[in-house]
Design a protein around this motif. Structure first.
Motif, PDB file in Angstrom:
ATOM      1  N   GLN A   1       0.788  -1.080   0.108  1.00  0.00           N
ATOM      2  CA  GLN A   1       0.027  -0.023   0.125  1.00  0.00           C
ATOM      3  C   GLN A   1       0.699   1.293  -0.020  1.00  0.00           C
ATOM      4  O   GLN A   1       2.121   1.294   0.391  1.00  0.00           O
ATOM      5  N   ARG A   2       0.305   2.305  -0.345  1.00  0.00           N
ATOM      6  CA  ARG A   2       0.885   3.588  -0.484  1.00  0.00           C
ATOM      7  C   ARG A   2      -0.396   4.733  -0.737  1.00  0.00           C
ATOM      8  O   ARG A   2      -1.397   4.442  -1.247  1.00  0.00           O
ATOM      9  N   VAL A   3      -0.146   5.919  -0.185  1.00  0.00           N
ATOM     10  CA  VAL A   3      -0.835   7.035  -0.187  1.00  0.00           C
ATOM     11  C   VAL A   3      -0.569   7.945  -1.442  1.00  0.00           C
ATOM     12  O   VAL A   3       0.547   8.220  -1.860  1.00  0.00           O
ATOM     13  N   GLN A   4      -1.665   8.076  -2.073  1.00  0.00           N
ATOM     14  CA  GLN A   4      -1.446   8.886  -3.305  1.00  0.00           C
ATOM     15  C   GLN A   4      -2.901   9.331  -3.857  1.00  0.00           C
ATOM     16  O   GLN A   4      -3.674   9.263  -3.357  1.00  0.00           O
ATOM     17  N   ILE A   5      -2.964  10.495  -4.771  1.00  0.00           N
ATOM     18  CA  ILE A   5      -3.889  10.853  -5.487  1.00  0.00           C
ATOM     19  C   ILE A   5      -4.104   9.789  -6.597  1.00  0.00           C
ATOM     20  O   ILE A   5      -3.146   9.351  -7.075  1.00  0.00           O
ATOM     21  N   LEU A   6      -5.231   9.491  -6.563  1.00  0.00           N
ATOM     22  CA  LEU A   6      -5.570   8.262  -7.428  1.00  0.00           C
ATOM     23  C   LEU A   6      -6.476   8.736  -8.743  1.00  0.00           C
ATOM     24  O   LEU A   6      -7.459   9.409  -8.708  1.00  0.00           O
ATOM     25  N   ASP A   7      -5.817   8.363  -9.992  1.00  0.00           N
ATOM     26  CA  ASP A   7      -6.479   8.768 -11.159  1.00  0.00           C
ATOM     27  C   ASP A   7      -6.413   7.591 -12.087  1.00  0.00           C
ATOM     28  O   ASP A   7      -5.385   6.797 -11.788  1.00  0.00           O
ATOM     29  N   ALA A   8      -6.909   7.333 -13.025  1.00  0.00           N
ATOM     30  CA  ALA A   8      -7.165   6.494 -14.084  1.00  0.00           C
ATOM     31  C   ALA A   8      -5.538   6.133 -14.813  1.00  0.00           C
ATOM     32  O   ALA A   8      -5.170   4.691 -14.588  1.00  0.00           O
ATOM     33  N   LEU A   9      -4.662   7.048 -14.976  1.00  0.00           N
ATOM     34  CA  LEU A   9      -3.408   6.748 -15.547  1.00  0.00           C
ATOM     35  C   LEU A   9      -2.507   6.252 -14.277  1.00  0.00           C
ATOM     36  O   LEU A   9      -1.865   5.203 -14.660  1.00  0.00           O
ATOM     37  N   HIS A  10      -2.335   7.033 -13.390  1.00  0.00           N
ATOM     38  CA  HIS A  10      -1.304   6.468 -12.353  1.00  0.00           C
ATOM     39  C   HIS A  10      -1.838   5.102 -11.621  1.00  0.00           C
ATOM     40  O   HIS A  10      -1.144   4.352 -11.543  1.00  0.00           O
ATOM     41  N   CYS A  11      -3.394   4.985 -11.660  1.00  0.00           N
ATOM     42  CA  CYS A  11      -3.683   3.612 -11.150  1.00  0.00           C
ATOM     43  C   CYS A  11      -3.227   2.546 -12.276  1.00  0.00           C
ATOM     44  O   CYS A  11      -2.659   1.413 -11.786  1.00  0.00           O
ATOM     45  N   SER A  12      -3.574   2.796 -13.392  1.00  0.00           N
ATOM     46  CA  SER A  12      -3.086   1.755 -14.371  1.00  0.00           C
ATOM     47  C   SER A  12      -1.460   1.451 -14.448  1.00  0.00           C
ATOM     48  O   SER A  12      -1.029   0.471 -14.493  1.00  0.00           O
ATOM     49  N   GLN A  13      -0.871   2.608 -14.275  1.00  0.00           N
ATOM     50  CA  GLN A  13       0.763   2.329 -14.142  1.00  0.00           C
ATOM     51  C   GLN A  13       0.826   1.632 -13.022  1.00  0.00           C
ATOM     52  O   GLN A  13       1.959   0.759 -12.997  1.00  0.00           O
ATOM     53  N   GLU A  14       0.524   1.918 -11.786  1.00  0.00           N
ATOM     54  CA  GLU A  14       0.754   0.979 -10.656  1.00  0.00           C
ATOM     55  C   GLU A  14       0.328  -0.483 -10.698  1.00  0.00           C
ATOM     56  O   GLU A  14       0.988  -1.432 -10.280  1.00  0.00           O
ATOM     57  N   LYS A  15      -0.849  -0.693 -11.435  1.00  0.00           N
ATOM     58  CA  LYS A  15      -1.186  -1.751 -11.711  1.00  0.00           C
ATOM     59  C   LYS A  15      -0.089  -2.660 -12.437  1.00  0.00           C
ATOM     60  O   LYS A  15       0.037  -3.904 -12.154  1.00  0.00           O
ATOM     61  N   SER A  16       0.375  -2.178 -13.514  1.00  0.00           N
ATOM     62  CA  SER A  16       1.251  -2.744 -14.232  1.00  0.00           C
ATOM     63  C   SER A  16       2.616  -2.915 -13.513  1.00  0.00           C
ATOM     64  O   SER A  16       3.299  -3.942 -13.614  1.00  0.00           O
ATOM     65  N   ARG A  17       2.992  -2.172 -12.724  1.00  0.00           N
ATOM     66  CA  ARG A  17       4.290  -2.068 -12.057  1.00  0.00           C
ATOM     67  C   ARG A  17       4.096  -3.350 -11.043  1.00  0.00           C
ATOM     68  O   ARG A  17       4.895  -4.178 -11.056  1.00  0.00           O
ATOM     69  N   MET A  18       2.826  -3.550 -10.258  1.00  0.00           N
ATOM     70  CA  MET A  18       2.720  -4.612  -9.323  1.00  0.00           C
ATOM     71  C   MET A  18       2.688  -5.881 -10.248  1.00  0.00           C
ATOM     72  O   MET A  18       2.989  -6.800  -9.622  1.00  0.00           O
ATOM     73  N   ALA A  19       2.292  -5.973 -11.414  1.00  0.00           N
ATOM     74  CA  ALA A  19       2.157  -7.152 -12.271  1.00  0.00           C
ATOM     75  C   ALA A  19       3.438  -7.612 -12.518  1.00  0.00           C
ATOM     76  O   ALA A  19       3.595  -8.770 -12.444  1.00  0.00           O
ATOM     77  N   GLY A  20       4.339  -6.723 -12.712  1.00  0.00           N
ATOM     78  CA  GLY A  20       5.713  -7.101 -13.195  1.00  0.00           C
ATOM     79  C   GLY A  20       6.492  -7.442 -11.837  1.00  0.00           C
ATOM     80  O   GLY A  20       7.333  -8.443 -11.770  1.00  0.00           O
ATOM     81  N   LEU A  21       6.163  -6.705 -10.645  1.00  0.00           N
ATOM     82  CA  LEU A  21       7.020  -7.284  -9.542  1.00  0.00           C
ATOM     83  C   LEU A  21       6.449  -8.689  -9.233  1.00  0.00           C
ATOM     84  O   LEU A  21       7.330  -9.617  -8.918  1.00  0.00           O
TER      85      LEU A  21
END
Length: 149
Positions: A107-127
């Motif tokens: 988890q982390r705190v952030q302002i959530l929008d579709a672009l950043h959510c998608s980027q983080e979703k991809s980052r976690m999938a790679g991890l």
């Protein structure tokens, strides 16, 4: 997110991050445990739900992973470079599968929008993939409109 909110987020003064992951009044305001669902679709659904996701407010973005026990420390270490911590007592986590993978919530705190959510979703999938695991889904928490901290 409205055009004005997007503009403020991009160029305006940044709000001071005052949201803590250990607040007791946090509730799930949006989630997606469907691999093919776009973040924008989930966020639209969250904005229309009760309690509603507030696009202009910080949220605790949580990623639900299943990882081999031997890989958890390394995955947590890598995620920490991007400001992630392990959720101490995750709530609303789908049941652990019968395989040999361990449930981990980052988890982390952030302002959530579709672009950043998608980027983080991809980052976690790679991890998760590099660690030999999988991502189950994500959710975001914000303070309950009726709760205190």
């Amino acid at each position: 997110m409205t055009g004005a909110a997007w503009w403020r987020q991009l160029f305006g003064r940044r709000k001071k991050v005052s949201l803590s992951t250990d607040r007791t009044d946090l509730v799930v305001v949006v989630s997606s445990f469907d691999d093919v669902e776009a973040c924008s679709t989930a966020l639209d659904r969250g904005a229309a739900a009760d309690p509603a996701w507030a696009a202009d407010e910080h949220a605790v973005l949580r990623h639900h992973l299943r990882l081999p026990a031997a890989e958890i420390d390394r995955a947590v270490e890598l995620a920490a470079q991007d400001g992630y911590t392990v959720a101490a007592d995750p709530v609303d986590v789908p049941p652990v599968s019968a395989d040999e993978l361990t449930a981990v919530v980052l988890q982390r705190v952030q302002i959530l929008d579709a672009l950043h959510c998608s980027q983080e979703k991809s980052r976690m999938a790679g991890l998760a993939q590099r660690a030999g695991g999988t991502v189950v889904g994500w959710d975001a928490l914000q303070p309950s409109p009726s709760g205190g901290h």
